[in-house]
Design a protein around this motif. Structure first.
Motif, mmCIF file in Angstrom:
data_model
loop_
_atom_site.group_PDB
_atom_site.id
_atom_site.type_symbol
_atom_site.label_atom_id
_atom_site.label_comp_id
_atom_site.label_asym_id
_atom_site.label_seq_id
_atom_site.Cartn_x
_atom_site.Cartn_y
_atom_site.Cartn_z
ATOM 1 N N ILE A 37 -14.207 -23.566 -25.862
ATOM 2 C CA ILE A 37 -14.645 -23.872 -24.499
ATOM 3 C C ILE A 37 -14.778 -25.380 -24.323
ATOM 4 C CG2 ILE A 37 -16.500 -23.598 -22.814
ATOM 5 C CD1 ILE A 37 -17.077 -20.860 -24.064
ATOM 6 N N LYS A 38 -15.338 -26.039 -25.318
ATOM 7 C CA LYS A 38 -15.488 -27.494 -25.260
ATOM 8 C C LYS A 38 -14.130 -28.185 -25.164
ATOM 9 C CE LYS A 38 -17.095 -31.707 -25.928
ATOM 10 N NZ LYS A 38 -17.547 -32.504 -24.753
ATOM 11 N N ALA A 39 -13.167 -27.724 -25.962
ATOM 12 C CA ALA A 39 -11.831 -28.317 -25.934
ATOM 13 C C ALA A 39 -11.172 -28.123 -24.570
ATOM 14 C CB ALA A 39 -10.965 -27.722 -27.034
ATOM 15 N N THR A 40 -11.345 -26.934 -24.001
ATOM 16 C CA THR A 40 -10.805 -26.656 -22.669
ATOM 17 C C THR A 40 -11.449 -27.565 -21.636
ATOM 18 O OG1 THR A 40 -10.419 -24.342 -23.268
ATOM 19 C CG2 THR A 40 -10.445 -24.869 -20.921
ATOM 20 N N ALA A 41 -12.766 -27.727 -21.726
ATOM 21 C CA ALA A 41 -13.489 -28.580 -20.775
ATOM 22 C C ALA A 41 -13.030 -30.028 -20.874
ATOM 23 C CB ALA A 41 -14.991 -28.482 -21.033
ATOM 24 N N ASP A 42 -12.810 -30.494 -22.088
ATOM 25 C CA ASP A 42 -12.356 -31.879 -22.276
ATOM 26 C C ASP A 42 -10.986 -32.087 -21.634
ATOM 27 O OD1 ASP A 42 -14.650 -32.522 -23.655
ATOM 28 O OD2 ASP A 42 -13.753 -32.306 -25.644
ATOM 29 N N PHE A 43 -10.086 -31.093 -21.790
ATOM 30 C CA PHE A 43 -8.758 -31.217 -21.192
ATOM 31 C C PHE A 43 -8.862 -31.211 -19.661
ATOM 32 C CE2 PHE A 43 -5.003 -29.273 -19.268
ATOM 33 C CZ PHE A 43 -3.999 -30.110 -19.729
ATOM 34 N N GLU A 78 -11.346 -32.086 -17.880
ATOM 35 C CA GLU A 78 -11.944 -33.335 -17.446
ATOM 36 C C GLU A 78 -10.881 -34.428 -17.372
ATOM 37 O OE1 GLU A 78 -16.146 -35.328 -18.330
ATOM 38 O OE2 GLU A 78 -14.811 -35.438 -20.071
ATOM 39 N N GLN A 79 -9.964 -34.450 -18.343
ATOM 40 C CA GLN A 79 -8.879 -35.426 -18.321
ATOM 41 C C GLN A 79 -7.985 -35.226 -17.105
ATOM 42 O OE1 GLN A 79 -6.823 -34.954 -22.046
ATOM 43 N NE2 GLN A 79 -8.612 -35.480 -23.275
ATOM 44 N N GLN A 80 -7.878 -33.958 -16.659
ATOM 45 C CA GLN A 80 -7.062 -33.647 -15.489
ATOM 46 C C GLN A 80 -7.823 -33.866 -14.180
ATOM 47 O OE1 GLN A 80 -3.747 -32.515 -15.581
ATOM 48 N NE2 GLN A 80 -3.840 -33.012 -17.766
ATOM 49 N N GLY A 81 -9.094 -34.244 -14.291
ATOM 50 C CA GLY A 81 -9.911 -34.450 -13.101
ATOM 51 C C GLY A 81 -10.391 -33.169 -12.462
ATOM 52 N N ALA A 82 -10.362 -32.051 -13.231
ATOM 53 C CA ALA A 82 -10.719 -30.755 -12.666
ATOM 54 C C ALA A 82 -12.122 -30.304 -13.028
ATOM 55 C CB ALA A 82 -9.712 -29.695 -13.134
ATOM 56 N N ALA A 83 -12.807 -30.988 -13.938
ATOM 57 C CA ALA A 83 -14.140 -30.566 -14.359
ATOM 58 C C ALA A 83 -14.815 -31.707 -15.098
ATOM 59 C CB ALA A 83 -14.060 -29.330 -15.256
ATOM 60 N N SER A 84 -16.136 -31.600 -15.241
ATOM 61 C CA SER A 84 -16.902 -32.546 -16.052
ATOM 62 C C SER A 84 -17.413 -31.799 -17.263
ATOM 63 C CB SER A 84 -18.070 -33.120 -15.245
ATOM 64 O OG SER A 84 -17.611 -33.888 -14.146
ATOM 65 N N ALA A 85 -17.036 -32.245 -18.442
ATOM 66 C CA ALA A 85 -17.367 -31.530 -19.677
ATOM 67 C C ALA A 85 -18.795 -31.808 -20.121
ATOM 68 C CB ALA A 85 -16.394 -31.919 -20.777
ATOM 69 N N LEU A 86 -19.438 -30.782 -20.673
ATOM 70 C CA LEU A 86 -20.741 -30.928 -21.304
ATOM 71 C C LEU A 86 -20.533 -31.380 -22.749
ATOM 72 C CD1 LEU A 86 -22.467 -27.622 -20.089
ATOM 73 C CD2 LEU A 86 -22.512 -29.876 -18.992
ATOM 74 N N GLY A 87 -21.604 -31.779 -23.387
ATOM 75 C CA GLY A 87 -21.505 -32.194 -24.772
ATOM 76 C C GLY A 87 -21.358 -31.030 -25.733
ATOM 77 N N ASP A 88 -21.924 -29.866 -25.355
ATOM 78 C CA ASP A 88 -21.910 -28.704 -26.242
ATOM 79 C C ASP A 88 -21.987 -27.436 -25.396
ATOM 80 O OD1 ASP A 88 -22.275 -27.604 -29.113
ATOM 81 O OD2 ASP A 88 -23.927 -26.693 -28.010
#
Length: 328
Positions: free
Chosen positions: A295-301, A303-313
């Motif tokens: 889930i974290k890896a998906t969130a990071d990607f 976020e790079q696409q400008g579609a979400a802000s990732a949490l730390g954990d």
């Protein structure tokens, strides 16, 4: 007390107490999607009602984003989602927990096109997918792998049935979508450019999961445990003897009736996933650790696409306790 701190033994005790002291049936509202997977058989057979003792109502949704919206609104208690909408919900810190990983998506989702010779040919084409879905995430990952900017493609946000209709009318050049719409596209001139097994190799694995509202789980741990047990048992039954779920089987007929797939396609559609059984859930590869990492890896990607802000954990959005109790 946080639900994550409730030991499996206490959840099991609650289940036994509920059985010993029956009362009026508790309502259990489940949001599902027309995806071909083993729990459709348990749904058709009424196994969830019998195991949980709850008054179960099933609400059909066209995609994970709609399921998340219903969860957020308090309209359903348990919902079926893909890893991308799950990530979006967790990133928004909605009160949810992942309680069962259905399996990794492989050939069950794909980008099917017509009149497109290769990745470069996608530029300027109309490609549909349900936004905030695993298919959408996989499409973005594939475009990134091919070096094609999303802005160079005319991306359309359509639900599965809208995609089927648009394809039939000739309004779109392709779609990243799941079955049974994917099969319909492939059998009417669509050519697969990439599937989610390919995308996983490119660093973007996806999976489907069942999630629960935290408040419901805290109030009714025995119901959630029963839900997980049924899901695990029917998945285990498929994994133990997949050939028994043949095109002419009772299982295929019931799954086809629920999902709109053809019974003769059900065996192949089931093989498009890598399913996880009940015992798998509590291992490090699934709810025991890897799910939160994925889930974290998906969130990071995203976020790079400008579609979400990732949490730390994301560990707070994954709970193996119900799977642990279901194995008792």
């Amino acid at each position: 007390m946080s639900l994550r701190n409730i030991p499996a033994s206490l959840i099991l005790t609650g289940l036994l107490a509920a059985a010993a002291n029956p009362a009026a049936a508790q309502n259990l509202r489940i949001g599902w999607q027309q995806i071909v997977e083993p729990s459709r058989l348990a749904q058709a057979n009424g196994d969830y009602e019998r195991e949980t003792g709850a008054d179960v109502s099933w609400s059909l949704f066209g995609g994970g984003a709609d399921v998340i919206a219903a969860i957020a609104a308090g309209a359903i208690d348990i919902g079926y989602v893909g890893s991308s909408p799950l990530t979006a919900a967790a990133s928004q810190q909605l009160p949810i927990e992942t309680i069962y990983i259905v399996g990794n998506i492989a050939e069950a989702e794909a980008l099917a096109v017509r009149g497109v010779d290769g990745p470069e040919g996608l530029k300027g084409k109309k490609i549909a997918t349900p936004f905030v879905s695993t298919a959408h995430y996989s499409l973005l990952t594939a475009l990134d792998h091919w070096g094609v900017a999303p802005s160079e493609v005319n991306l359309l946000n359509l639900r599965p049935q809208e995609i089927a209709a648009a394809w039939e009318r000739g309004d779109i050049d392709g779609a990243y979508i799941w079955d049974p719409v994917l099969t319909a596209i492939k059998t009417t001139g669509g050519t697969v450019l990439a599937d989610s097994a390919n995308v996983a190799e490119w660093g973007g694995p996806t999976f489907d999961a069942w999630i629960v509202r935290k408040d419901f789980a805290e109030k009714h741990p025995e119901i959630v445990t029963g839900f997980v047990r049924v899901t695990g048992q029917v998945t285990d039954a498929y994994l133990a003897e997949p050939d028994a779920w043949s095109a002419d089987s009772d299982a295929a007929a019931k799954i086809a009736e629920l999902t709109g797939a053809r019974a003769e396609d059900v065996p192949a559609l089931l093989k498009g996933y890598v399913f996880a059984g009940l015992a798998d859930q509590t291992t490090e590869a699934f709810l025991g650790g890897a799910t939160a990492v994925a889930i974290k890896a998906t969130a990071d990607f995203l976020e790079q696409q400008g579609a979400a802000s990732a949490l730390g954990d994301y560990a707070a959005y994954v709970n193996p306790a119900f799977a642990e109790a279901a194995q008792k």
